[in-house]
Motif scaffolding. Sequence first.
Motif, PDB file in Angstrom:
ATOM      1  N   GLN A  85     -80.058  11.623 -13.736  1.00 44.71           N
ATOM      2  CA  GLN A  85     -80.104  10.250 -14.248  1.00 44.71           C
ATOM      3  C   GLN A  85     -78.775   9.835 -14.869  1.00 44.71           C
ATOM      4  N   ARG A  86     -78.071  10.779 -15.506  1.00 48.00           N
ATOM      5  CA  ARG A  86     -76.771  10.471 -16.120  1.00 48.00           C
ATOM      6  C   ARG A  86     -75.647  10.379 -15.092  1.00 48.00           C
ATOM      7  N   SER A  87     -75.871  10.892 -13.898  1.00 47.25           N
ATOM      8  CA  SER A  87     -74.803  10.950 -12.895  1.00 47.25           C
ATOM      9  C   SER A  87     -74.512   9.565 -12.322  1.00 47.25           C
ATOM     10  N   ARG A  88     -73.498   9.514 -11.480  1.00 45.86           N
ATOM     11  CA  ARG A  88     -73.088   8.252 -10.873  1.00 45.86           C
ATOM     12  C   ARG A  88     -73.792   7.982  -9.553  1.00 45.86           C
ATOM     13  N   ILE A  89     -74.655   8.907  -9.117  1.00 49.27           N
ATOM     14  CA  ILE A  89     -75.351   8.683  -7.843  1.00 49.27           C
ATOM     15  C   ILE A  89     -76.598   7.846  -8.075  1.00 49.27           C
ATOM     16  N   LYS A  90     -77.039   7.189  -7.025  1.00 53.30           N
ATOM     17  CA  LYS A  90     -78.243   6.367  -7.082  1.00 53.30           C
ATOM     18  C   LYS A  90     -79.322   7.088  -6.289  1.00 53.30           C
TER      19      LYS A  90
END
Length: 84
Positions: free
Chosen positions: A73-78
């Motif tokens: 959830q914190r990452s930059r991926i969707k």
Amino acid sequence: MLHQSVKVPTAGSFSVVEVPLGCDANAFIACMAHAGRPVACADPTEYINVSKACLQEARGASNQDDAYSLCIQRSRIKVDVLDE
């Protein structure tokens, strides 16, 4: 090539189908388009890198599933969740 066995319901019983495991972006794009969910890009490189980092981060946590989920959830991926 790795394969995964999948049980498929057929006429009151189950048949086992061997599905090859691999990364074929073109097959993924065609499958999603056929399912009515077209995708613009199917390059898994970024997701795999983030997933590996999150797995590493989650190791040793008291609840590894929650730690992994929070990292994603914190990452930059969707991440799209398909409810079907």
